[in-house]
Design a protein around this motif. Structure first.
Motif, PDB file in Angstrom:
ATOM      1  N   ALA A  15      -2.030  -4.188   3.699  1.00  0.00           N
ATOM      2  CA  ALA A  15      -0.945  -4.518   2.862  1.00  0.00           C
ATOM      3  C   ALA A  15       0.648  -4.850   4.285  1.00  0.00           C
ATOM      4  O   ALA A  15       0.844  -4.809   5.128  1.00  0.00           O
ATOM      5  CB  ALA A  15      -0.363  -2.987   2.842  1.00  0.00           C
TER       6      ALA A  15
ATOM      7  N   VAL B 155      -5.230  -0.150   3.376  1.00  0.00           N
ATOM      8  CA  VAL B 155      -3.338  -0.074   4.048  1.00  0.00           C
ATOM      9  C   VAL B 155      -3.989  -1.096   5.046  1.00  0.00           C
ATOM     10  O   VAL B 155      -2.503  -1.806   5.547  1.00  0.00           O
ATOM     11  CB  VAL B 155      -3.305   1.243   4.474  1.00  0.00           C
ATOM     12  CG1 VAL B 155      -2.324   1.185   5.190  1.00  0.00           C
ATOM     13  CG2 VAL B 155      -3.893   2.348   3.632  1.00  0.00           C
ATOM     14  N   TYR B 156      -4.925  -1.475   6.081  1.00  0.00           N
ATOM     15  CA  TYR B 156      -4.159  -2.125   7.208  1.00  0.00           C
ATOM     16  C   TYR B 156      -3.766  -3.955   6.462  1.00  0.00           C
ATOM     17  O   TYR B 156      -3.218  -4.600   7.644  1.00  0.00           O
ATOM     18  CB  TYR B 156      -5.491  -2.289   8.409  1.00  0.00           C
ATOM     19  CG  TYR B 156      -5.513  -1.053   9.196  1.00  0.00           C
ATOM     20  CD1 TYR B 156      -4.733   0.081   9.311  1.00  0.00           C
ATOM     21  CD2 TYR B 156      -7.203  -0.435   9.517  1.00  0.00           C
ATOM     22  CE1 TYR B 156      -4.768   1.162   9.467  1.00  0.00           C
ATOM     23  CE2 TYR B 156      -7.105   0.833  10.042  1.00  0.00           C
ATOM     24  CZ  TYR B 156      -6.001   1.274  10.294  1.00  0.00           C
ATOM     25  OH  TYR B 156      -5.931   2.563  11.280  1.00  0.00           O
TER      26      TYR B 156
ATOM     27  N   ILE C 244       3.728  -1.259   3.849  1.00  0.00           N
ATOM     28  CA  ILE C 244       2.799  -0.089   3.603  1.00  0.00           C
ATOM     29  C   ILE C 244       3.901   1.032   3.485  1.00  0.00           C
ATOM     30  O   ILE C 244       5.290   1.209   4.166  1.00  0.00           O
ATOM     31  CB  ILE C 244       2.525   0.867   5.010  1.00  0.00           C
ATOM     32  CG1 ILE C 244       1.258  -0.671   5.308  1.00  0.00           C
ATOM     33  CG2 ILE C 244       1.639   1.697   5.112  1.00  0.00           C
ATOM     34  CD1 ILE C 244       0.717  -0.483   6.833  1.00  0.00           C
TER      35      ILE C 244
ATOM     36  N   ALA D  69       0.766  -1.300  -0.100  1.00  0.00           N
ATOM     37  CA  ALA D  69      -0.033  -0.081  -0.009  1.00  0.00           C
ATOM     38  C   ALA D  69       0.985   1.085   0.120  1.00  0.00           C
ATOM     39  O   ALA D  69       1.933   1.331   0.910  1.00  0.00           O
ATOM     40  CB  ALA D  69      -0.903   0.144   1.355  1.00  0.00           C
TER      41      ALA D  69
ATOM     42  N   CYS E 251      -3.456   4.503  -2.194  1.00  0.00           N
ATOM     43  CA  CYS E 251      -4.456   4.653  -1.262  1.00  0.00           C
ATOM     44  C   CYS E 251      -4.478   6.064  -1.012  1.00  0.00           C
ATOM     45  O   CYS E 251      -5.462   6.693  -0.503  1.00  0.00           O
ATOM     46  CB  CYS E 251      -4.308   3.863  -0.279  1.00  0.00           C
ATOM     47  SG  CYS E 251      -4.310   2.450  -0.843  1.00  0.00           S
TER      48      CYS E 251
ATOM     49  N   ILE F  69      -4.857   9.331   3.217  1.00  0.00           N
ATOM     50  CA  ILE F  69      -5.004   9.065   4.627  1.00  0.00           C
ATOM     51  C   ILE F  69      -4.800   9.963   6.162  1.00  0.00           C
ATOM     52  O   ILE F  69      -3.906  10.248   5.986  1.00  0.00           O
ATOM     53  CB  ILE F  69      -4.810   7.712   5.045  1.00  0.00           C
ATOM     54  CG1 ILE F  69      -2.948   7.374   5.080  1.00  0.00           C
ATOM     55  CG2 ILE F  69      -4.550   6.752   3.358  1.00  0.00           C
ATOM     56  CD1 ILE F  69      -2.230   6.165   5.979  1.00  0.00           C
TER      57      ILE F  69
ATOM     58  N   ALA G 294       0.412   5.313   0.408  1.00  0.00           N
ATOM     59  CA  ALA G 294      -0.270   6.536   1.111  1.00  0.00           C
ATOM     60  C   ALA G 294       0.541   7.736   1.008  1.00  0.00           C
ATOM     61  O   ALA G 294       2.201   7.500   1.329  1.00  0.00           O
ATOM     62  CB  ALA G 294      -1.183   6.073   1.503  1.00  0.00           C
TER      63      ALA G 294
ATOM     64  N   LEU H  27      -0.300   4.236  12.676  1.00  0.00           N
ATOM     65  CA  LEU H  27       0.136   3.290  12.081  1.00  0.00           C
ATOM     66  C   LEU H  27       1.297   2.643  13.134  1.00  0.00           C
ATOM     67  O   LEU H  27       0.796   1.078  12.578  1.00  0.00           O
ATOM     68  CB  LEU H  27       0.749   2.992  10.392  1.00  0.00           C
ATOM     69  CG  LEU H  27      -0.180   4.433   9.088  1.00  0.00           C
ATOM     70  CD1 LEU H  27       0.663   4.049   8.324  1.00  0.00           C
ATOM     71  CD2 LEU H  27      -1.118   3.177   9.006  1.00  0.00           C
TER      72      LEU H  27
ATOM     73  N   LEU I 230      -9.081   2.696   4.475  1.00  0.00           N
ATOM     74  CA  LEU I 230      -7.924   2.351   5.524  1.00  0.00           C
ATOM     75  C   LEU I 230      -7.676   0.867   5.736  1.00  0.00           C
ATOM     76  O   LEU I 230      -6.914   0.364   6.035  1.00  0.00           O
ATOM     77  CB  LEU I 230      -8.368   2.712   7.388  1.00  0.00           C
ATOM     78  CG  LEU I 230      -7.898   4.700   7.091  1.00  0.00           C
ATOM     79  CD1 LEU I 230      -8.193   4.749   9.016  1.00  0.00           C
ATOM     80  CD2 LEU I 230      -5.776   4.169   7.388  1.00  0.00           C
TER      81      LEU I 230
END
Length: 263
Positions: A141, A138-139, A144, A5, A125, A128, A7, A165, A135
């Motif tokens: 992945a 992202v979580y 990140i 991910a 993404c 964020i 971002a 994160l 999200l």
């Protein structure tokens, strides 16, 4: 395979361009998934093979309707398209208003992305925050990567987002700083900020801010892309990221294709 991910914590430091560059250079089969709820940039910038327009109605929104019967490689790829150059993409929403039609797709989609047999997935993404609908992607992945510029405000937001994160995910964390190749001191200052944090961020990369190279990923480039500073800096970054999320089978295939004596 694995989900990576990408971002940002603030503004637009080049997440979409970075995602396109990484996807173009990725050493394995890869799908670029636009998961930015602000709207698709790829459909505007890029074209399908032969220079024909991409179908902006085919992507996340059409997938959301089809996913009621379940998700999997075949379902996701049926809503993907190919860019001129060969990169497979899953286009994002056309506008933020379409995000409401995604329903509860984000969570199962993130899990499926991280388990696709087709190949790896790079998820753009966008920006964020604590309330971002994407999200769950992202979580889910395995890696990140937060993209930032070398400005003070960008780094301050980066620090806050990394801290949040780190308390919510077990994924590897990485940072890409987009900066002029001559701004080495500014990039070192970003690394100093990371060193001062309690959050361990071992994976750090400097991607060249290069308008000439970026123009190729905005549909208006000319000349030799391989010679641009953007591609030169992205080549090593891509190889390192791909190695971080590689499975043992991926490494075995790489060894077979490029024996140690030939590297």
């Amino acid at each position: 395979m694995a989900l990576v991910a990408l971002a940002s914590a603030k503004g637009s430091p080049g997440v979409t361009t970075a995602s396109l560059v990484l996807g173009a250079l990725w050493p394995r089969q890869v799908l670029l998934a636009e998961c930015d709820p602000s709207g698709s940039d790829v459909a505007i910038r890029m074209t399908a093979p032969g220079g024909t327009p991409l179908n902006s109605d085919r992507g996340l929104v059409s997938l959301a309707a089809a996913s009621r019967k379940g998700l999997g490689d075949e379902v996701i790829l049926a809503h993907g398209q190919q860019l001129d150059g060969g990169l497979d993409v899953l286009l994002g929403v056309r506008s933020p208003e379409q995000v409401g039609g995604m329903g509860g797709l984000w969570h199962p989609l993130g899990l499926t992305f991280n388990q696709m047999q087709f190949g790896d997935v790079l998820a753009d993404c966008g920006r964020i925050s604590t309330t971002s609908p994407q999200l769950p992607i992202v979580y889910s992945a395995r890696l990140i990567v937060l993209v930032c510029s070398a400005t003070g405000s960008s780094v301050a937001h980066l620090r806050e987002r990394l801290a949040a994160l780190a308390s919510q995910v077990d994924a590897q964390l990485g940072v890409v700083v987009v900066a002029d190749p001559k701004q080495r001191d500014a990039v070192k200052q970003v690394w100093s900020v990371l060193d001062a944090m309690s959050v361990p961020v071992r994976h750090r990369w400097h991607l060249a801010f290069d308008p000439v190279g970026a123009a190729f990923f905005e549909g208006r480039g000319h000349g030799r892309l391989a010679k641009t500073q953007l591609i030169r800096s992205a080549t090593d970054i891509t190889a390192e990221m791909a190695a971080l999320v590689a499975s043992p089978q991926d490494l075995d295939m790489a060894e077979a294709a490029f024996p140690l004596g030939e590297r």
